[in-house]
Design a protein around this motif. Structure first.
Motif, PDB file in Angstrom:
ATOM      1  N   ILE A 140       0.832  -1.197   0.000  1.00 16.90           N
ATOM      2  CA  ILE A 140       0.000   0.000   0.000  1.00 16.90           C
ATOM      3  C   ILE A 140       0.870   1.251   0.000  1.00 16.90           C
ATOM      4  O   ILE A 140       0.576   2.232  -0.700  1.00 16.90           O
ATOM      5  CB  ILE A 140      -0.959  -0.019   1.208  1.00 16.90           C
ATOM      6  N   ASP A 141       1.956   1.241   0.782  1.00 13.86           N
ATOM      7  CA  ASP A 141       2.865   2.380   0.779  1.00 13.86           C
ATOM      8  C   ASP A 141       3.390   2.668  -0.624  1.00 13.86           C
ATOM      9  O   ASP A 141       3.425   3.823  -1.077  1.00 13.86           O
ATOM     10  CB  ASP A 141       4.061   2.107   1.709  1.00 13.86           C
ATOM     11  N   LEU A 142       3.838   1.620  -1.296  1.00 13.44           N
ATOM     12  CA  LEU A 142       4.430   1.790  -2.623  1.00 13.44           C
ATOM     13  C   LEU A 142       3.393   2.183  -3.667  1.00 13.44           C
ATOM     14  O   LEU A 142       3.674   2.987  -4.558  1.00 13.44           O
ATOM     15  CB  LEU A 142       5.117   0.486  -3.042  1.00 13.44           C
ATOM     16  N   MET A 143       2.228   1.629  -3.558  1.00  8.80           N
ATOM     17  CA  MET A 143       1.196   1.841  -4.569  1.00  8.80           C
ATOM     18  C   MET A 143       0.471   3.173  -4.368  1.00  8.80           C
ATOM     19  O   MET A 143       0.112   3.839  -5.341  1.00  8.80           O
ATOM     20  CB  MET A 143       0.190   0.685  -4.497  1.00  8.80           C
ATOM     21  N   ALA A 144       0.226   3.555  -3.112  1.00  8.94           N
ATOM     22  CA  ALA A 144      -0.516   4.774  -2.781  1.00  8.94           C
ATOM     23  C   ALA A 144      -1.865   4.813  -3.499  1.00  8.94           C
ATOM     24  O   ALA A 144      -2.174   5.761  -4.233  1.00  8.94           O
ATOM     25  CB  ALA A 144       0.298   6.016  -3.117  1.00  8.94           C
ATOM     26  N   PRO A 145      -2.718   3.794  -3.305  1.00 10.64           N
ATOM     27  CA  PRO A 145      -4.016   3.780  -3.982  1.00 10.64           C
ATOM     28  C   PRO A 145      -4.961   4.822  -3.386  1.00 10.64           C
ATOM     29  O   PRO A 145      -4.720   5.354  -2.288  1.00 10.64           O
ATOM     30  CB  PRO A 145      -4.529   2.365  -3.709  1.00 10.64           C
ATOM     31  N   ARG A 146      -6.045   5.090  -4.093  1.00 10.45           N
ATOM     32  CA  ARG A 146      -7.078   5.990  -3.581  1.00 10.45           C
ATOM     33  C   ARG A 146      -8.311   5.233  -3.114  1.00 10.45           C
ATOM     34  O   ARG A 146      -9.182   5.811  -2.474  1.00 10.45           O
ATOM     35  CB  ARG A 146      -7.438   7.002  -4.667  1.00 10.45           C
TER      36      ARG A 146
END
Length: 282
Positions: free
Chosen positions: A204-210
């Motif tokens: 999640i940190d790497l992807m930074a989804p919304r």
């Protein structure tokens, strides 16, 4: 392809055109996830997303979970070829996955205790996507191929995503809370969840989804840190604990294959997800 043709393809893929449920139709399958009991839901008032249909599906239209002509055994799905580091930064031994990039994180996972599974199931899809789909744990097909959501349940998930103009190949990323198949496909234990949780958090940190879409009871309750039945979690926007991140909840596709009476609710979930995605551009 015109909008009308694309819309018709999506609706046809989901069986939303002149669909009729055959009571005597074969509903069995090879999916290994166990169907989960659901609490009664409150109706969710939604409108159809523009990418699916201008006026929505006809009354009573539902997701098609009948076996289709293309529901033959899935071919082997190979993860995208990547350069996996042979060694990891020294800090990984002390700090775990914190600070690792995607490839280092995948290599880190491969070095963890497999807990009896054949291989880790890291994830698949667009790593820069705004939408993250999270299931509970790999099943037998996923353990064999190393890719999440394959087999009939994976095909159904792909058709559901296509209905709202999403795809694991372009604009969503798919993973599980647990990265290794639990023995006999049972629900993951708290210890198994705890062991793999830092991997998911780093993804999640790497992807930074919304938006996170929690698929199934175990995934929803684990992500939201609650024991609320899935039926009561659907139809509303949640916040991911300790993160400024929206979460929506829907049924696991394997559950839909076994419980076709829930198809209309899953369709309502998809429309809500589509509206939320459209709001990203507004």
């Amino acid at each position: 392809m015109t909008f009308d043709a694309r819309r018709d393809d999506y609706l046809s893929a989901l069986g939303l055109t002149d669909w009729q449920y055959r009571v005597d139709g074969p509903l069995g399958g090879t999916d290994q996830r166990v169907a989960e009991p659901e609490a009664p839901d409150q109706p969710v008032a939604t409108e159809a997303p523009a990418v699916v249909a201008a006026n929505g599906p006809p009354p009573g239209a539902e997701l098609d979970t009948q076996p289709r002509a293309d529901d033959t055994p899935s071919p082997q799905v190979e993860p995208l070829a990547r350069e996996v580091p042979e060694s990891l930064p020294p800090a990984a031994a002390e700090n775990g996955p914190a600070g690792l990039d995607w490839d280092q994180l995948e290599a880190y996972l491969s070095r963890q205790d497999h807990r009896g599974a054949n291989r880790p199931v890291f994830g698949t899809g667009a790593r820069d996507a705004e939408v993250l789909i999270v299931g509970e744990a790999p099943g037998a097909n996923e353990d064999a191929q190393g890719v999440p959501f394959v087999g009939r349940a994976g095909k159904l998930l792909d058709r559901m995503l296509a209905a709202i103009n999403c795809s694991r190949a372009t604009n969503v990323y798919i993973t599980n809370i647990c990265k290794f198949r639990p023995p006999d496909n049972r629900d993951p234990t708290p210890d198994e969840v705890a062991a793999d949780w830092p991997i998911l958090e780093r993804q999640i940190d790497l992807m930074a989804p919304r938006l996170v879409v929690a698929v199934g009871r175990v995934a929803a309750q684990t992500l939201l840190d609650c024991q609320t039945p899935l039926g009561k979690l659907r139809g509303q926007l949640h916040r991911y604990p300790r993160r400024d991140l929206d979460v929506l909840v829907t049924y696991h596709p394997a559950f839909l294959l076994r419980s076709p009476q829930q198809k209309s609710k899953a369709w309502a979930d998809l429309k809500m997800i589509a509206r939320h995605i459209r709001a990203f551009d507004q």
